[in-house]
Design a protein around this motif. Structure first.
Motif, short mmCIF file in Angstrom:
data_model
loop_
_atom_site.label_atom_id
_atom_site.label_comp_id
_atom_site.label_asym_id
_atom_site.label_seq_id
_atom_site.Cartn_x
_atom_site.Cartn_y
_atom_site.Cartn_z
N UNK A 1 -17.54 56.53 -29.01
CA UNK A 1 -18.32 56.99 -27.87
C UNK A 1 -19.10 58.32 -28.04
N UNK A 2 -20.01 58.59 -27.05
CA UNK A 2 -20.58 60.06 -27.15
C UNK A 2 -20.35 60.77 -25.63
N UNK A 3 -19.08 61.25 -25.53
CA UNK A 3 -18.55 61.89 -26.76
C UNK A 3 -17.40 61.14 -27.32
N UNK A 4 -17.32 61.52 -28.69
CA UNK A 4 -16.43 60.83 -29.46
C UNK A 4 -14.80 60.96 -29.11
N UNK A 5 -14.12 59.94 -29.33
CA UNK A 5 -12.53 60.33 -29.08
C UNK A 5 -11.77 59.60 -30.32
N UNK A 6 -10.54 60.27 -30.67
CA UNK A 6 -9.59 59.96 -31.47
C UNK A 6 -8.30 60.01 -30.84
N UNK A 7 -7.60 59.14 -31.37
CA UNK A 7 -6.21 59.04 -30.59
C UNK A 7 -5.17 58.38 -31.63
N UNK A 8 -3.94 58.96 -31.49
CA UNK A 8 -2.63 58.31 -32.24
C UNK A 8 -1.76 58.44 -31.31
N UNK A 9 -0.47 57.46 -31.43
CA UNK A 9 0.54 57.54 -30.67
C UNK A 9 0.37 57.18 -29.17
N UNK A 10 1.25 57.56 -28.43
CA UNK A 10 1.32 57.13 -26.82
C UNK A 10 0.42 58.17 -26.19
N UNK A 11 -0.18 57.58 -25.00
CA UNK A 11 -0.65 58.37 -23.99
C UNK A 11 0.08 58.91 -23.47
N UNK A 12 -0.22 60.14 -22.38
CA UNK A 12 0.53 60.80 -21.76
C UNK A 12 1.25 59.87 -20.68
#
Length: 451
Positions: free
Chosen positions: A343-354
């Motif tokens: 997306x713009x802004x870009x997102x990176x994620x690993x593991x569990x959400x809060x």
């Protein structure tokens, strides 16, 4: 009993091609059938062309920033024909590489549709039958459009790459990463972009704070994001499409793109007739080793609807070869997979959400939000967010979430640490690289929340 092949693969996408190549390189006789283009969704109508479109759409803001840094840069507009021509040439080149890799590995390829006739027989579209000791289904997924009045006027992510000309306005329907990524792309290319999502916030299932940051950035960039809104009907109006939404508004758009879901490509393959179990969406049901209820038939990738990501399909293909041909039963590891959303802004994620971590155990949340130096100097207000979700009991980092330029690159490296079981103290012990955005991941000392 002798067979024509040790393995026959149905589907020439990333997962199927990798499995075929690796099995053939190990000495197995392998056949593969693909009814469309080699490379599958990722190479032909997914991540590769999409990422090239993301790059193209980011240049206007770079030009703006360049001026702020003292560069005399003029902008003469975007030429869709030039970009589209280069894009198609690049996809042709990549498809050629896939074909060459198969041929060089000794895989026999068939450019036609294949279905399963029995537990060891594949029927090709030209009527030819091929037998194999093992059959691997790797037919991927396909975008779907719900039925409603005028739904046939919509395009999907398959067609967005082949527009004859860039529209002046577009409506993108959906709130997942494909819809949200294309909203950013089209907006960046100068198209008046509206996005409808029926839910309360886009990117459902991802960390709430991260998705809010992305949505705010998209709106700030000029996207007309309308949540809790859906289409009820569409009708052709001259060369435009008149869209009626759930709030009673009627709006004209040049193009309407639906990105509301994908279905596994399992229809008409003859699987159910053989006793292969399919789920409600048509996903092929498999065990931990990608084996179906019919012992000689396996399935990998999006057609199984496990984790629909290209690198996962490739790993499932490798695990299949290890299990079936190398005598080393290997279950693909679907835990702690780093993901980038362009997306713009870009997102990176690993593991569990809060949110998910808090349901599981007591946690501490370390988070910071700031304007990055590069954009801040140029006068842009795009915010960056860095976040670590930490177990109170074990001190392990359960989740890492980044919204920032280059977040995909960052999360690949952060993902290694999280996968290794790094603790918050491991992050703290790491010296910051200054000045960078990601130094914030190792300098956050006090939790902003505990649950």
């Amino acid at each position: 009993m002798s067979f024509d092949y040790d393995l026959f693969v149905i589907g020439g996408g990333s997962g199927g091609v990798r499995a075929a190549r690796v099995a053939a390189s190990g000495g197995a006789s392998v056949g593969l059938a693909e009814e469309s283009r080699y490379g599958g969704t990722c190479v032909i109508r997914g991540c590769v062309p999409k990422k090239l479109m993301v790059y193209a759409s980011e240049y206007p803001s770079m030009v703006e920033d360049g001026r702020a840094y003292g560069w005399d840069i003029s902008e003469n507009g975007f030429d869709w024909d030039v970009f589209s021509g280069k894009l198609n040439a690049e996809l042709d080149r990549l498809e050629g590489i896939y074909r060459k890799l198969l041929a060089n590995s000794g895989v026999e390829s068939f450019d036609q549709r294949a279905t399963v006739a029995d537990a060891h027989t594949v029927l090709l579209a030209d009527g030819t039958k091929k037998t194999a000791k093992h059959i691997l289904v790797a037919t991927g997924g396909w975008p779907t459009v719900p039925e409603f009045p005028g739904s046939d006027l919509a395009i999907t992510s398959n067609e967005i790459f082949h527009l004859e000309k860039l529209p002046e306005s577009i409506l993108i329907v959906g709130g997942g990463y494909i819809a949200s990524e294309f909203a950013g792309i089209m907006n960046g290319l100068g198209v008046k972009t509206t996005q409808f999502y029926r839910g309360a916030q886009i990117l459902r299932g991802f960390d709430e704070e991260a998705r809010n940051t992305v949505a705010d950035g998209m709106v700030e960039a000029g996207i007309d994001l309308q949540v809790e809104t859906n289409v009820t009907a569409m009708v052709k109006d001259g060369d435009k499409i008149r869209v009626t939404d759930t709030k009673g508004n009627e709006t004209l758009f040049d193009v309407v793109m639906y990105a509301t879901g994908r279905a596994p490509n399992s229809k008409g393959l003859g699987l159910e007739e053989l006793g292969v179990e399919l789920g409600a969406k048509g996903e092929v049901k498999v065990d931990a080793y990608s084996q179906t209820k019919v012992p000689s038939i396996y399935a990998i990738g999006d057609v199984t609807d496990r984790v629909n990501l290209t690198p996962v399909a490739i790993r499932e293909g490798m695990a299949f070869v290890e299990t079936v041909f190398n005598g080393n039963p290997t279950s693909p590891d679907h835990d702690l997979i780093p993901t980038a959303i362009f997306t713009q802004p870009e997102m990176g994620t690993v593991g569990l959400s809060e949110e998910d971590a808090a349901k599981q155990e007591p946690i501490e949340v370390y988070a910071t939000s700031f304007k990055p130096m590069q954009q801040s100097f140029a006068g842009r207000a795009a915010k960056v967010m860095m976040k670590l979700v930490v177990s109170k009991a074990t001190r392990k980092v359960l989740g890492c979430h980044i919204v920032a330029p280059g977040a995909g690159e960052m999360i690949q490296l952060a993902g290694i640490a999280v996968k290794m079981g790094a603790t918050k103290e491991d992050f703290d012990r790491t010296v910051a690289v200054h000045p960078t955005m990601t130094e914030e991941l190792v300098t956050m000392k006090t939790p902003v929340r505990t649950t």
